[in-house]
Design an enzyme around this catalytic site. Structure first.
Site, PDB file in Angstrom:
ATOM      1  N   ASN A  83       0.838  -1.188   0.000  1.00 53.93           N
ATOM      2  CA  ASN A  83       0.000   0.000   0.000  1.00 53.93           C
ATOM      3  C   ASN A  83       0.882   1.250   0.000  1.00 53.93           C
ATOM      4  OD1 ASN A  83      -2.357   1.636   0.290  1.00 53.93           O
ATOM      5  ND2 ASN A  83      -3.334  -0.032   1.416  1.00 53.93           N
ATOM      6  N   HIS A 113      22.964   2.837  12.585  1.00 58.73           N
ATOM      7  CA  HIS A 113      24.120   3.676  12.893  1.00 58.73           C
ATOM      8  C   HIS A 113      24.710   3.261  14.228  1.00 58.73           C
ATOM      9  CE1 HIS A 113      22.972   6.339   9.585  1.00 58.73           C
ATOM     10  NE2 HIS A 113      21.724   6.152  10.006  1.00 58.73           N
ATOM     11  N   GLY A 140      -0.682  -1.569   8.774  1.00 57.05           N
ATOM     12  CA  GLY A 140      -0.245  -0.194   8.530  1.00 57.05           C
ATOM     13  C   GLY A 140       0.719   0.310   9.592  1.00 57.05           C
ATOM     14  N   ALA A 158      -0.899  -3.510  13.178  1.00 55.99           N
ATOM     15  CA  ALA A 158      -0.609  -2.127  12.789  1.00 55.99           C
ATOM     16  C   ALA A 158       0.157  -1.400  13.888  1.00 55.99           C
ATOM     17  CB  ALA A 158      -1.917  -1.389  12.486  1.00 55.99           C
ATOM     18  N   LYS A 178       5.738  -8.364  19.972  1.00 56.30           N
ATOM     19  CA  LYS A 178       5.803  -9.652  20.649  1.00 56.30           C
ATOM     20  C   LYS A 178       4.678 -10.544  20.142  1.00 56.30           C
ATOM     21  CE  LYS A 178       7.993  -7.877  24.678  1.00 56.30           C
ATOM     22  NZ  LYS A 178       7.995  -7.309  25.921  1.00 56.30           N
TER      23      LYS A 178
END
Length: 185
Positions: A83, A113, A140, A158, A178
């Site tokens: 999407n 990093h 999402g 999501a 989890k």
């Protein structure tokens, strides 16, 4: 060893060098065109993205806008759907299995990093592969961090931030993500 070779082998590398900069610029040019095409030009979008990506196994559909660093480190299985607003920082291989769906605003980050400010301020990065199995649905806003493997037949809820491997046949949610429950076979 070049910075690109270091990047691809999982060693710390300097991303600001000319070779890697030019490759990211190339990807940005292709993605600029991809993201600007009319919604009707699905075939042209697919042709552009297939040239940029490392490998596509079959049918796929990526809703623009889409962003990635290089493209050549991304492998898509068959029947992939993403999407809107997918971002894949593909400094290391990203392997996506068959029948995978991404909700809007999914982000996969192979790059990271150093924790120490000295190397981080010098522009040193690292990258670890991400692997997503078959029959996976990322809801999402899901974020996948460097080095994570997600098994087959998984649903990630999501907004989850996946920092560790997720086994097959489960629903997993949260920050950090989890396992919530197993999916019956």
């Amino acid at each position: 060893m070049s910075e690109k070779e270091k990047m691809l082998s999982g060693q710390p590398y300097f991303a600001g060098g000319e070779e890697l900069f030019n490759e990211r610029q190339h990807a940005k040019e292709v993605l600029f065109e991809f993201n600007a095409l009319s919604p009707k030009e699905v075939e042209k979008r697919n042709e552009l993205i297939q040239k940029l990506l490392g490998h596509t196994k079959g049918e796929f559909f990526i809703e623009p806008p889409f962003r990635c660093d290089y493209g050549y480190n991304i492998t898509l299985g068959k029947n992939f759907y993403s999407n809107y607003n997918c971002t894949i920082l593909d400094c290391a291989p990203v392997t996506i299995g068959d029948n995978v769906m991404f909700g809007p605003n999914v982000s996969l980050f192979t790059a990271g990093h150093p924790i120490e400010p000295g190397p981080r301020n010098e522009g040193i990065e690292f990258a670890h592969p991400i692997t997503i199995g078959d029959n996976v649905w990322l809801g999402g806003g899901v974020i996948i961090n460097p080095g994570v493997t997600i098994g087959d037949n998984v649903v990630i809820g999501a907004g989850s931030v996946v920092t560790k491997d997720i086994p097959s046949n489960v629903i997993a949610v949260g920050n950090p993500c989890k396992v919530l429950k197993e999916i019956p076979k």
